[in-house]
Design a protein around this motif. Structure first.
Motif, PDB file in Angstrom:
ATOM      1  N   ASN A  54       0.963  -1.276  -0.011  1.00  0.00           N
ATOM      2  CA  ASN A  54      -0.084   0.068  -0.113  1.00  0.00           C
ATOM      3  C   ASN A  54       0.978   1.221   0.033  1.00  0.00           C
ATOM      4  N   PRO A  55       0.853   2.087  -0.893  1.00  0.00           N
ATOM      5  CA  PRO A  55      -0.127   2.210  -1.911  1.00  0.00           C
ATOM      6  C   PRO A  55       0.171   0.973  -3.022  1.00  0.00           C
ATOM      7  N   PRO A  94       6.291  -5.478   5.231  1.00  0.00           N
ATOM      8  CA  PRO A  94       6.717  -4.270   4.983  1.00  0.00           C
ATOM      9  C   PRO A  94       6.509  -2.944   5.911  1.00  0.00           C
ATOM     10  N   ARG A  95       6.851  -1.818   6.087  1.00  0.00           N
ATOM     11  CA  ARG A  95       6.839  -0.884   7.174  1.00  0.00           C
ATOM     12  C   ARG A  95       6.841   0.467   6.085  1.00  0.00           C
ATOM     13  N   ASN A  96       5.782   1.257   5.942  1.00  0.00           N
ATOM     14  CA  ASN A  96       6.007   2.389   5.272  1.00  0.00           C
ATOM     15  C   ASN A  96       6.851   3.427   6.163  1.00  0.00           C
ATOM     16  N   ILE A  97       7.884   4.088   5.287  1.00  0.00           N
ATOM     17  CA  ILE A  97       8.773   4.963   5.944  1.00  0.00           C
ATOM     18  C   ILE A  97       8.433   6.528   5.576  1.00  0.00           C
ATOM     19  N   MET A  98       8.190   6.681   4.191  1.00  0.00           N
ATOM     20  CA  MET A  98       7.573   8.015   4.044  1.00  0.00           C
ATOM     21  C   MET A  98       6.467   7.759   2.979  1.00  0.00           C
ATOM     22  N   ASN A  99       5.733   8.756   2.969  1.00  0.00           N
ATOM     23  CA  ASN A  99       4.626   8.966   2.079  1.00  0.00           C
ATOM     24  C   ASN A  99       5.155   9.671   0.648  1.00  0.00           C
TER      25      ASN A  99
END
Length: 167
Positions: A54-55, A94-99
């Motif tokens: 995601n996204p 998975p880990r989001n770091i920045m959008n």
């Protein structure tokens, strides 16, 4: 699980710990799925361990880090860490770091746990402890950097500097 001859096409391939990671699997080249192999069995993949990012957009690249068990995945609008969990059901998290994303892995470098990224939206940014992109360090050079298109971002350890080269 299925053997390597049955593996779906993928945009990128990497090794993370004891796993082969197919990034952009199933719907390559525009895929947003990750498929890890079984631990220490690079020829065996379990379709039940597929991860949807995601996204839901194509990957632009993968970046190795100096940290064991961590791989950085870039997309046009996100930068994520792929981390080994040690769990056989969900071996990669998975880990989001920045959008904020980047269009090429040449536009990202890691330095002592921080990320320096060229963003189409914001120019040169770095990661901050609050998760928001930091541009405060570029105040003196923003005018110069604003004309760059598709630059390369690298760390030069000899001068302790981030270098942005572009046209």
């Amino acid at each position: 699980y299925f053997l390597l001859t049955d593996v779906p096409p993928a945009r990128h391939c990497a090794v993370l710990g004891g796993h082969v990671i197919l990034v952009g699997a199933y719907d390559a080249p525009d895929g947003h799925f990750i498929l890890p192999s079984k631990f220490l069995k690079p020829e065996q993949f379990d379709a039940n361990t597929v991860i949807a990012m995601n996204p839901a957009e194509p990957f632009t690249g993968l970046v190795n880090t100096q940290f064991d068990g961590l791989l950085i995945a870039t997309q046009a609008n996100a930068i994520s860490a792929l981390v080994i969990t040690g769990n056989s059901t969900f071996p990669i998290l998975p880990r989001n770091i920045m959008n904020i994303g980047c269009s090429s892995t040449n536009q990202l470098d890691t330095v002592d746990g921080e990320f320096y990224v060229w963003s189409e939206q914001m120019g040169l940014i770095r990661s901050a402890s609050n998760g928001e992109p930091d541009t405060s360090f570029t105040i003196n050079v923003r005018g110069f950097l604003s004309g760059f298109t598709n630059p390369v971002v690298v760390w030069d350890g000899r001068t302790d500097s981030v270098i942005v080269a572009g046209n």
